[in-house]
Design a protein around this motif. Structure first.
Motif, PDB file in Angstrom:
ATOM      1  N   VAL A 126     -21.713  69.826  44.307  1.00 52.53           N
ATOM      2  CA  VAL A 126     -22.352  68.701  43.463  1.00 52.53           C
ATOM      3  C   VAL A 126     -21.547  67.333  43.383  1.00 52.53           C
ATOM      4  O   VAL A 126     -21.872  66.331  43.438  1.00 52.53           O
ATOM      5  CB  VAL A 126     -22.125  69.190  41.561  1.00 52.53           C
ATOM      6  CG1 VAL A 126     -22.448  68.076  40.928  1.00 52.53           C
ATOM      7  CG2 VAL A 126     -23.089  70.412  41.683  1.00 52.53           C
ATOM      8  N   PRO A 127     -19.963  67.276  43.609  1.00 56.24           N
ATOM      9  CA  PRO A 127     -19.448  66.028  43.525  1.00 56.24           C
ATOM     10  C   PRO A 127     -19.858  64.949  44.780  1.00 56.24           C
ATOM     11  O   PRO A 127     -19.819  63.867  44.659  1.00 56.24           O
ATOM     12  CB  PRO A 127     -17.928  66.379  43.734  1.00 56.24           C
ATOM     13  CG  PRO A 127     -17.831  67.715  43.171  1.00 56.24           C
ATOM     14  CD  PRO A 127     -19.117  68.462  43.486  1.00 56.24           C
ATOM     15  N   THR A 128     -20.445  65.613  46.087  1.00 53.87           N
ATOM     16  CA  THR A 128     -20.985  64.753  46.854  1.00 53.87           C
ATOM     17  C   THR A 128     -22.420  64.798  47.026  1.00 53.87           C
ATOM     18  O   THR A 128     -23.035  64.063  47.981  1.00 53.87           O
ATOM     19  CB  THR A 128     -20.527  65.375  48.240  1.00 53.87           C
ATOM     20  OG1 THR A 128     -21.221  66.619  48.579  1.00 53.87           O
ATOM     21  CG2 THR A 128     -18.832  65.574  48.270  1.00 53.87           C
ATOM     22  N   ARG A 164     -10.179  74.320  39.889  1.00 56.93           N
ATOM     23  CA  ARG A 164     -10.113  73.641  38.434  1.00 56.93           C
ATOM     24  C   ARG A 164     -10.404  72.033  38.948  1.00 56.93           C
ATOM     25  O   ARG A 164     -11.283  71.326  37.881  1.00 56.93           O
ATOM     26  CB  ARG A 164      -8.722  73.668  37.827  1.00 56.93           C
ATOM     27  CG  ARG A 164      -8.553  72.992  36.636  1.00 56.93           C
ATOM     28  CD  ARG A 164      -9.586  72.890  35.601  1.00 56.93           C
ATOM     29  NE  ARG A 164      -9.356  74.379  35.050  1.00 56.93           N
ATOM     30  CZ  ARG A 164     -10.453  74.894  34.181  1.00 56.93           C
ATOM     31  NH1 ARG A 164     -11.502  74.129  33.878  1.00 56.93           N
ATOM     32  NH2 ARG A 164     -10.299  76.068  33.703  1.00 56.93           N
ATOM     33  N   ASP A 165      -9.982  71.297  39.856  1.00 54.14           N
ATOM     34  CA  ASP A 165     -10.159  69.854  39.829  1.00 54.14           C
ATOM     35  C   ASP A 165     -11.465  69.755  40.273  1.00 54.14           C
ATOM     36  O   ASP A 165     -12.341  68.810  39.803  1.00 54.14           O
ATOM     37  CB  ASP A 165      -9.179  69.495  41.095  1.00 54.14           C
ATOM     38  CG  ASP A 165      -9.189  69.883  42.268  1.00 54.14           C
ATOM     39  OD1 ASP A 165      -9.929  71.125  42.358  1.00 54.14           O
ATOM     40  OD2 ASP A 165      -8.641  69.531  43.372  1.00 54.14           O
ATOM     41  N   GLN A 166     -12.251  70.662  40.985  1.00 54.65           N
ATOM     42  CA  GLN A 166     -13.555  70.274  41.241  1.00 54.65           C
ATOM     43  C   GLN A 166     -14.663  70.403  40.159  1.00 54.65           C
ATOM     44  O   GLN A 166     -15.659  69.567  39.652  1.00 54.65           O
ATOM     45  CB  GLN A 166     -14.128  71.196  42.324  1.00 54.65           C
ATOM     46  CG  GLN A 166     -15.415  71.414  42.684  1.00 54.65           C
ATOM     47  CD  GLN A 166     -16.336  72.568  42.005  1.00 54.65           C
ATOM     48  OE1 GLN A 166     -15.596  73.587  42.055  1.00 54.65           O
ATOM     49  NE2 GLN A 166     -17.232  72.272  41.530  1.00 54.65           N
ATOM     50  N   VAL A 167     -14.177  71.597  39.286  1.00 52.30           N
ATOM     51  CA  VAL A 167     -14.901  71.754  37.994  1.00 52.30           C
ATOM     52  C   VAL A 167     -14.874  70.787  36.933  1.00 52.30           C
ATOM     53  O   VAL A 167     -15.754  70.297  36.463  1.00 52.30           O
ATOM     54  CB  VAL A 167     -14.368  73.145  37.388  1.00 52.30           C
ATOM     55  CG1 VAL A 167     -14.747  73.274  36.027  1.00 52.30           C
ATOM     56  CG2 VAL A 167     -14.883  74.297  38.228  1.00 52.30           C
ATOM     57  N   ASN A 168     -13.635  70.187  37.035  1.00 54.54           N
ATOM     58  CA  ASN A 168     -13.393  68.957  35.941  1.00 54.54           C
ATOM     59  C   ASN A 168     -14.067  67.858  36.414  1.00 54.54           C
ATOM     60  O   ASN A 168     -14.715  66.989  35.679  1.00 54.54           O
ATOM     61  CB  ASN A 168     -11.973  68.844  35.759  1.00 54.54           C
ATOM     62  CG  ASN A 168     -11.033  70.057  35.061  1.00 54.54           C
ATOM     63  OD1 ASN A 168     -11.775  70.670  34.187  1.00 54.54           O
ATOM     64  ND2 ASN A 168      -9.634  69.984  35.263  1.00 54.54           N
ATOM     65  N   ARG A 170     -20.976  64.408  35.437  1.00 54.78           N
ATOM     66  CA  ARG A 170     -22.284  65.098  35.331  1.00 54.78           C
ATOM     67  C   ARG A 170     -22.549  65.287  33.749  1.00 54.78           C
ATOM     68  O   ARG A 170     -23.598  65.499  33.042  1.00 54.78           O
ATOM     69  CB  ARG A 170     -22.597  66.013  35.918  1.00 54.78           C
ATOM     70  CG  ARG A 170     -22.819  65.656  37.619  1.00 54.78           C
ATOM     71  CD  ARG A 170     -23.796  64.743  38.076  1.00 54.78           C
ATOM     72  NE  ARG A 170     -24.406  65.035  39.094  1.00 54.78           N
ATOM     73  CZ  ARG A 170     -24.029  64.836  40.363  1.00 54.78           C
ATOM     74  NH1 ARG A 170     -23.015  64.253  40.600  1.00 54.78           N
ATOM     75  NH2 ARG A 170     -24.935  65.329  41.511  1.00 54.78           N
ATOM     76  N   GLY A 171     -21.377  65.477  32.996  1.00 58.89           N
ATOM     77  CA  GLY A 171     -21.516  65.815  31.370  1.00 58.89           C
ATOM     78  C   GLY A 171     -21.995  67.388  31.451  1.00 58.89           C
ATOM     79  O   GLY A 171     -22.106  67.935  30.229  1.00 58.89           O
ATOM     80  N   LYS A 172     -22.037  68.102  32.404  1.00 56.07           N
ATOM     81  CA  LYS A 172     -22.338  69.578  32.522  1.00 56.07           C
ATOM     82  C   LYS A 172     -21.806  70.369  33.576  1.00 56.07           C
ATOM     83  O   LYS A 172     -21.263  69.743  34.801  1.00 56.07           O
ATOM     84  CB  LYS A 172     -23.874  69.777  32.349  1.00 56.07           C
ATOM     85  CG  LYS A 172     -24.830  69.132  33.242  1.00 56.07           C
ATOM     86  CD  LYS A 172     -26.078  69.239  33.269  1.00 56.07           C
ATOM     87  CE  LYS A 172     -27.017  68.394  34.125  1.00 56.07           C
ATOM     88  NZ  LYS A 172     -28.348  68.315  33.888  1.00 56.07           N
ATOM     89  N   ASP A 208     -29.015  74.582  38.934  1.00 53.76           N
ATOM     90  CA  ASP A 208     -30.308  75.178  38.233  1.00 53.76           C
ATOM     91  C   ASP A 208     -31.271  74.225  38.167  1.00 53.76           C
ATOM     92  O   ASP A 208     -32.635  74.345  38.118  1.00 53.76           O
ATOM     93  CB  ASP A 208     -29.906  76.006  37.171  1.00 53.76           C
ATOM     94  CG  ASP A 208     -30.764  76.904  36.838  1.00 53.76           C
ATOM     95  OD1 ASP A 208     -31.687  77.449  37.590  1.00 53.76           O
ATOM     96  OD2 ASP A 208     -30.523  77.693  35.672  1.00 53.76           O
ATOM     97  N   ALA A 209     -31.058  73.093  37.469  1.00 48.30           N
ATOM     98  CA  ALA A 209     -31.814  72.002  37.081  1.00 48.30           C
ATOM     99  C   ALA A 209     -32.623  71.373  38.287  1.00 48.30           C
ATOM    100  O   ALA A 209     -33.952  70.987  38.054  1.00 48.30           O
ATOM    101  CB  ALA A 209     -31.224  70.804  36.651  1.00 48.30           C
TER     102      ALA A 209
END
Length: 471
Positions: free
Chosen positions: A216-218, A246-250, A256-258, A265-266
């Motif tokens: 997602v970050p890229t 953890r750093d990727q999740v944060n 993205r706010g989620k 999924d969206a």
């Protein structure tokens, strides 16, 4: 002409496989007939002599296994970054997002800039995969089509079943390693799918394209939405990283706010054709969602130890019915050997179980109830490395085990020399082999624990031999 006259190969000996989680099936005196397309046509029990076999299958290649040998399904590696093989075994001292910047992006950029380097790297990668019994592999590539086509061509020519993903990434912390726009990235992904599908091959086609948003970050929402539609329209598999560190999740929560599972999924990227690597920060509700979507998980225990602050909840995922297989995650994991992934998966699960039971050892605490263990054992891991990987990839119905209709993906393993009764490679049988020819579960467990490439004699993928150990 009777069908028995055009069989390509007949095997006779011991078959060992894992039809389901927790089960190891040892079948002696089995005759396996593999047709000219590389699929198993029949499996029959009962001792056979070479004379009888040659009379029954006069135009076939017949191989009778020696005592101490058995056929086992080829391993599946569900997560491997092919260009990162360039620096395998180095640079594991940084958190994930810093590691990507310092090592991964630079190696991938080098591969994209130098076709000869790409070919050398991928040829060496294929050699090592085969030495370690990996017949099927799900690969992350790079962002340039040319490098990924080299990867596909090498895997096909080396006889490995490979699912090759051209990276899609229109955002990056690296200014030089990124695609120019969502539109350009989607056009490149679509062209790559079409090109790989049109490749001419000799023999069975073993390589397929995979839609591969890095994570997602890229990837912008526009790109992810387009990739979801492309995968659906072209019926292509999808791979990415989910809830890894953890750093990727944060990062995802902040940008993205989620959580990233909601983002995927969206955009229609959690499907029965999807394999998500890692998933260490997922819990019961997310496992339930992945099960409902049919999405599989590539469990990479070695790289999790370096890049995740918590282990993957493997037993819980399995209890929810999620499809799970094993991955090496080169170069986030330093070992290309799936046997290392198996051993590490058991080790991590046992540490998790030890932590769980210790937390209950208080005077007022409840007793540890039967059936609540979060550990797995060596039999479970053998399933994950073979049948579990095949199911996760959606291979033919019986793939990953020796049944009619399954592609003949097999490794020939030798535990001891039938004439001397001495163990092969690292294996020692101090009290001697208990039976002159039988392979017991104890002997199989010994191979699982300490066996290595010296025990692997041959590797076959869809009925074709692609590796033979040098004597």
């Amino acid at each position: 002409m009777s069908p028995m006259h055009w069989h390509s190969r007949v095997w006779c000996g011991t078959l060992i496989d894992c039809p389901r989680i927790g089960q190891v099936r040892i079948r002696e005196n089995q005759t396996v007939v593999v047709n000219q397309f590389g699929f198993i046509e029949s499996v029959e029990g009962g001792p056979q002599t070479e004379e009888v076999l040659r009379a029954r299958y006069p135009n076939s290649n017949i191989q009778i296994l020696s005592p101490g040998c058995f056929l086992f399904p080829a391993f599946c590696d569900l997560h491997l970054h092919a260009p990162q093989f360039l620096y395998q075994g180095t640079g594991l001292h940084l958190p994930l997002m810093q590691w990507l910047e310092k090592y991964a992006f630079k190696a991938e950029e080098r591969i994209d800039a130098d076709p000869e380097l790409a070919r050398r790297t991928y040829t060496c990668l294929a050699k090592r995969l085969k030495e370690h019994g990996t017949g099927t592999v799900l690969l992350f590539g790079t962002i340039k089509e040319r490098s990924n086509l080299i990867l596909a061509e090498v895997m096909q020519s080396e006889g490995i079943r490979a699912f090759v993903g051209k990276l899609s990434m229109d955002k990056s912390s690296s200014k030089t390693y990124v695609e120019p726009s969502p539109t350009a990235s989607l056009e490149a992904a679509k062209n790559f799918v079409e090109t790989v599908r049109s490749l001419n091959t000799e023999g069975p086609k073993l390589v397929e394209p995979v839609i591969t948003p890095r994570f997602v970050p890229t990837c912008s929402d526009e790109l992810l939405d387009g990739l979801g539609k492309l995968a659906k329209d072209e019926n292509v598999r999808i791979q990415s990283h989910l809830a890894e560190a953890r750093d990727q999740v944060n990062w995802v929560e902040r940008e993205r706010g989620k959580p990233d599972i909601d983002v995927f999924d969206a955009h229609g990227l959690l499907t029965p054709r999807t394999i998500q690597a890692h998933c260490t920060f997922l819990g019961p509700a997310c496992f339930d969602r992945l099960h409902d979507r049919g999405t599989a998980i590539a469990h990479c225990p070695l790289s999790n130890a370096y890049f995740s602050s918590q282990p993957f909840k493997l037993r819980e995922a399995l209890d929810f019915g999620v499809k799970v297989g094993l991955g090496t995650d080169i170069a986030g994991g330093y070992s290309i050997d799936i046997m290392n992934s198996m051993r590490t998966s058991v080790l991590v699960s046992r540490m998790r179980e030890g932590q769980r039971t210790e937390s209950l050892l208080v005077p007022s605490g409840p007793p540890v109830e039967e059936g609540e263990s979060v550990s797995i054992d060596w039999k479970d891991s053998l399933y994950l490395a073979t049948r579990g990987g095949a199911v996760s990839l959606g291979l033919p119905e019986n793939a990953g085990r020796f049944e009619v209709g399954s592609p003949f993906d097999a490794q020939l393993i030798q535990l001891f020399d039938g004439s001397t009764q001495e163990g092969v490679g690292p294996l020692d049988f101090i009290d001697g082999v208990p039976n002159e020819s039988a392979i017991s579960e104890e002997m199989l467990e010994k191979w699982w624990c300490i066996g290595d490439m010296r025990n692997r004699i041959e590797l076959w993928v869809q009925g074709r031999k692609c590796y033979e150990r040098r004597q």
